[in-house]
Design an enzyme around this catalytic site. Structure first.
Site, PDB file in Angstrom:
ATOM      1  N   GLY A 250       0.995  -1.272   0.085  1.00 47.42           N
ATOM      2  CA  GLY A 250       0.002  -0.147  -0.081  1.00 47.42           C
ATOM      3  C   GLY A 250       0.997   1.358   0.086  1.00 47.42           C
ATOM      4  N   SER A 251       2.191   1.188   0.264  1.00 43.98           N
ATOM      5  CA  SER A 251       2.803   2.284   0.439  1.00 43.98           C
ATOM      6  C   SER A 251       3.792   2.618  -0.964  1.00 43.98           C
ATOM      7  CB  SER A 251       4.055   2.310   1.497  1.00 43.98           C
ATOM      8  OG  SER A 251       3.392   2.574   2.703  1.00 43.98           O
TER       9      SER A 251
ATOM     10  N   SER B  21       3.647   2.533   7.965  1.00 49.06           N
ATOM     11  CA  SER B  21       3.966   2.402   9.399  1.00 49.06           C
ATOM     12  C   SER B  21       5.562   2.885   9.752  1.00 49.06           C
ATOM     13  CB  SER B  21       3.991   0.724   9.605  1.00 49.06           C
ATOM     14  OG  SER B  21       4.766   0.080   8.997  1.00 49.06           O
TER      15      SER B  21
ATOM     16  N   THR C 197       8.479  -1.367   7.827  1.00 47.00           N
ATOM     17  CA  THR C 197       8.515  -2.425   6.890  1.00 47.00           C
ATOM     18  C   THR C 197      10.350  -2.575   6.574  1.00 47.00           C
ATOM     19  OG1 THR C 197       6.485  -1.867   6.084  1.00 47.00           O
ATOM     20  CG2 THR C 197       7.959  -2.955   4.628  1.00 47.00           C
TER      21      THR C 197
ATOM     22  N   ARG D 242      -3.299   0.896   2.803  1.00 43.98           N
ATOM     23  CA  ARG D 242      -3.949   1.090   1.534  1.00 43.98           C
ATOM     24  C   ARG D 242      -5.240   1.945   1.382  1.00 43.98           C
ATOM     25  NH1 ARG D 242      -5.024  -3.310   4.551  1.00 43.98           N
ATOM     26  NH2 ARG D 242      -7.016  -4.019   4.513  1.00 43.98           N
TER      27      ARG D 242
ATOM     28  N   GLU E 230      -6.327  -7.726  -0.879  1.00 48.10           N
ATOM     29  CA  GLU E 230      -6.259  -7.391   0.854  1.00 48.10           C
ATOM     30  C   GLU E 230      -7.678  -7.104   1.266  1.00 48.10           C
ATOM     31  OE1 GLU E 230      -2.927  -4.769   2.217  1.00 48.10           O
ATOM     32  OE2 GLU E 230      -2.365  -4.845   0.029  1.00 48.10           O
TER      33      GLU E 230
ATOM     34  N   HIS F 194       0.008 -10.174 -26.447  1.00 47.09           N
ATOM     35  CA  HIS F 194       0.897 -10.863 -26.927  1.00 47.09           C
ATOM     36  C   HIS F 194       1.395 -12.276 -25.846  1.00 47.09           C
ATOM     37  CE1 HIS F 194       1.749  -7.864 -29.865  1.00 47.09           C
ATOM     38  NE2 HIS F 194       1.224  -6.977 -29.009  1.00 47.09           N
TER      39      HIS F 194
ATOM     40  N   LYS G  18       5.059 -10.881   8.857  1.00 45.69           N
ATOM     41  CA  LYS G  18       5.828  -9.615   8.990  1.00 45.69           C
ATOM     42  C   LYS G  18       6.467 -10.059  10.880  1.00 45.69           C
ATOM     43  CE  LYS G  18       4.350  -5.643   6.748  1.00 45.69           C
ATOM     44  NZ  LYS G  18       3.840  -4.276   6.840  1.00 45.69           N
TER      45      LYS G  18
HETATM   46  O1  PA5 Z   1      -1.751  -2.779   2.744  1.00 40.07           O
HETATM   47  C1  PA5 Z   1      -0.809  -3.332   3.459  1.00 40.07           C
HETATM   48  O2  PA5 Z   1      -1.235  -3.232   4.597  1.00 40.07           O
HETATM   49  C2  PA5 Z   1       0.463  -3.562   2.880  1.00 40.07           C
HETATM   50  O3  PA5 Z   1       0.409  -3.877   1.688  1.00 40.07           O
HETATM   51  C3  PA5 Z   1       1.630  -2.573   3.281  1.00 40.07           C
HETATM   52  O4  PA5 Z   1       1.317  -1.533   2.900  1.00 40.07           O
HETATM   53  C4  PA5 Z   1       2.668  -3.119   3.172  1.00 40.07           C
HETATM   54  O5  PA5 Z   1       2.941  -4.415   4.018  1.00 40.07           O
HETATM   55  C5  PA5 Z   1       3.958  -2.441   3.708  1.00 40.07           C
HETATM   56  O6  PA5 Z   1       3.631  -1.713   4.852  1.00 40.07           O
HETATM   57  P1  PA5 Z   1       3.928  -0.159   5.287  1.00 40.07           P
HETATM   58  O7  PA5 Z   1       2.923   0.516   4.206  1.00 40.07           O
HETATM   59  O8  PA5 Z   1       3.540   0.221   6.722  1.00 40.07           O
HETATM   60  O9  PA5 Z   1       5.140  -0.121   4.713  1.00 40.07           O
END
Ligand code: PA5
Length: 343
Positions: A48-49, A92, A95, A142, A228, A244, A338
């Protein structure tokens, strides 16, 4: 944190336009001191980041004079050095891949900017003295895509690298506000496009197709959000590349294809030849798959059109979670992974 229910995720989604508005009020007093002749720009992050980096890459593709790369790894490409600008983005701040890439950018002498709510990355950045964009905590990564994307674009504008960002960020606010009226839980299908799509996707394998340089990142985002939020498999690809290879894989196994729900994301700015490819591809697959659904973008600017598609997918993924009776907000498998990695 409040009890984790679909309502919470709906609240997060509802407030996405306000995230852009807040970002437009942010100040980056250090930005002019970072002006320079960068040879490349890199955004490093995960999940999500990282998607904010993809939005930035796609948005800036035809405007930036230097390459912009998104890195989803512990290590950085060899080209990163003192002439690089690196955005390390982690909602967060904890990561491990992003922390490792950040440390590598620091040791290579790159200019680093961090986007985070805090965590270890926040602590390291405070010690190292790099600029930080501190985004509001209390969301899930996200659901913070406005906070994670918009500041990076505004900073590039402030550095004189990407013109017109501030003006262009106004339109997604208006478009998403208008869109959300028909996407909210109070609105039934068929007026509620997201709800109708979730019903089609239920008990299927969603395959989301976008087009290079227009809707690619929206397709990627739909896939990630279905994974997710709805805890379901989903796959994405883009035109013209999928013509293709992937298109050949629609012959067998028939039972799997009968449970495959294809969603095609369409945009007025898709290449004319791509528009023709989409029509031909529909003809080829429509009798072989469960469904082919088209979703069209809204708005004029690139960002409004891209986010209008992202928004429908975000809502559809939460309705799909409801169809399956799962809670969209927690991602227990990611948390488990994690935790195991931290042992
Ligand atoms: O959506 C989520 O929770 C994950 O895809 C996180 O974004 C990913 O694990 C990375 O964590 P962070 O966004 O805290 O760096």
């Amino acid at each position: 944190m409040q009890e984790l229910t679909p309502e919470l995720m709906f609240d997060f989604l509802y407030n996405l336009p306000e995230q852009f508005e807040e970002c437009l009020q942010m100040e980056f007093p250090w930005v002019t001191s970072l002006r320079g002749n960068y040879r490349n720009i890199l955004v490093t992050g995960l999940g999500g980041s990282a998607i904010g980096g993809d939005i930035l890459r796609s948005y800036s593709l035809r405007r930036l004079r230097v390459p912009l790369v998104v890195n989803r790894d512990y290590v950085l490409p060899a080209f990163v050095g003192p002439d690089s600008l690196v955005f390390a983005v982690s909602y967060s701040g904890n990561t491990e891949e992003t922390i490792s890439a950040y440390a590598e950018a620091r040791s290579r002498g790159a200019r680093v900017i961090v986007v985070t709510t805090g965590g270890k990355l926040g602590e390291m950045t405070a010690q190292d003295g790099y600029p930080v964009v501190k985004v509001p905590a209390g969301l899930v990564p996200r659901a913070a895509s406005g906070y994670l994307f918009a500041p990076t674009a505004l900073i590039l504008e402030g550095m004189g690298l990407l013109p017109g960002v501030r003006a262009e960020l106004e339109e997604p606010v208006a478009v998403l506000r208008s869109r959300r009226r028909n996407l909210e839980p109070a609105k039934p299908a068929p007026e509620n496009e997201a709800r109708a799509i979730a019903a089609v996707l239920k008990d299927s394998i969603p395959v989301i197709w976008g087009s290079s340089s227009t809707t690619e990142i929206a397709a990627m985002r739909w896939k990630g959000q279905i994974n997710e939020n709805a805890k379901s498999p989903a796959y994405f690809n883009v035109f013209p590349e999928l013509n293709h290879n992937e298109i050949v894989g629609f012959e067998v196994p028939e039972d799997v294809l009968r449970r495959t729900a294809v969603v095609v994301l369409r945009d007025g700015n898709d290449h004319e030849r791509v528009k023709k490819r989409i029509e031909i591809t529909r003809e080829i697959i429509s009798s072989r798959v469960k469904s082919v659904t088209e979703v069209h973008s809204w708005g004029n600017s690139f960002l409004a059109r891209l986010y209008s598609l992202i928004y429908v997918g975000d809502y559809a993924s939460v309705y799909l979670a409801m169809e399956y009776g799962v809670n969209p907000t927690p991602v227990k498998i990611i948390d488990y992974l994690k935790a195991k990695m931290a042992e």
